[in-house]
Motif scaffolding. Structure first.
Motif, PDB file in Angstrom:
ATOM      1  N   CYS A  29       0.814  -1.218   0.000  1.00 52.96           N
ATOM      2  CA  CYS A  29       0.000   0.000   0.000  1.00 52.96           C
ATOM      3  C   CYS A  29       0.849   1.271   0.000  1.00 52.96           C
ATOM      4  CB  CYS A  29      -0.924   0.020   1.209  1.00 52.96           C
ATOM      5  SG  CYS A  29      -2.269  -1.170   1.092  1.00 52.96           S
TER       6      CYS A  29
ATOM      7  N   SER B 159      -4.582  -2.953   2.334  1.00 55.06           N
ATOM      8  CA  SER B 159      -4.687  -4.156   1.502  1.00 55.06           C
ATOM      9  C   SER B 159      -5.003  -5.391   2.347  1.00 55.06           C
ATOM     10  CB  SER B 159      -3.404  -4.382   0.706  1.00 55.06           C
ATOM     11  OG  SER B 159      -2.303  -4.591   1.565  1.00 55.06           O
TER      12      SER B 159
ATOM     13  N   CYS C  15      -6.825  -6.553  -3.140  1.00 51.32           N
ATOM     14  CA  CYS C  15      -7.264  -5.211  -3.529  1.00 51.32           C
ATOM     15  C   CYS C  15      -7.221  -5.074  -5.052  1.00 51.32           C
ATOM     16  CB  CYS C  15      -6.358  -4.164  -2.888  1.00 51.32           C
ATOM     17  SG  CYS C  15      -6.761  -2.484  -3.384  1.00 51.32           S
TER      18      CYS C  15
END
Length: 58
Positions: free
Chosen positions: A6, A36, A47
């Motif tokens: 992320c 995520s 995701c």
């Protein structure tokens, strides 16, 4: 399956809240865990909104 980082996503942000330090602009939430992981745990799927940040040229 490759883990989603992320920190490299355009939608990731850090909040000022100590109990919810991670946020996702795409899904619109803040959480204690990396977004995520929250998405994976709640939906059972990775995701799908991850978008890699583009490097800033100097």
């Amino acid at each position: 399956m490759e883990k989603i980082n992320c920190h490299k996503c355009i939608y990731y942000f850090v909040t000022w809240e100590a109990h919810q330090p991670h946020g996702c602009k795409a899904y619109g939430f803040k959480a204690k865990m990396i977004p995520s992981m929250v998405v994976q745990n709640s939906s059972g799927k990775p995701c799908s909104l991850f978008q890699l940040k583009t490097p800033v040229s100097k």
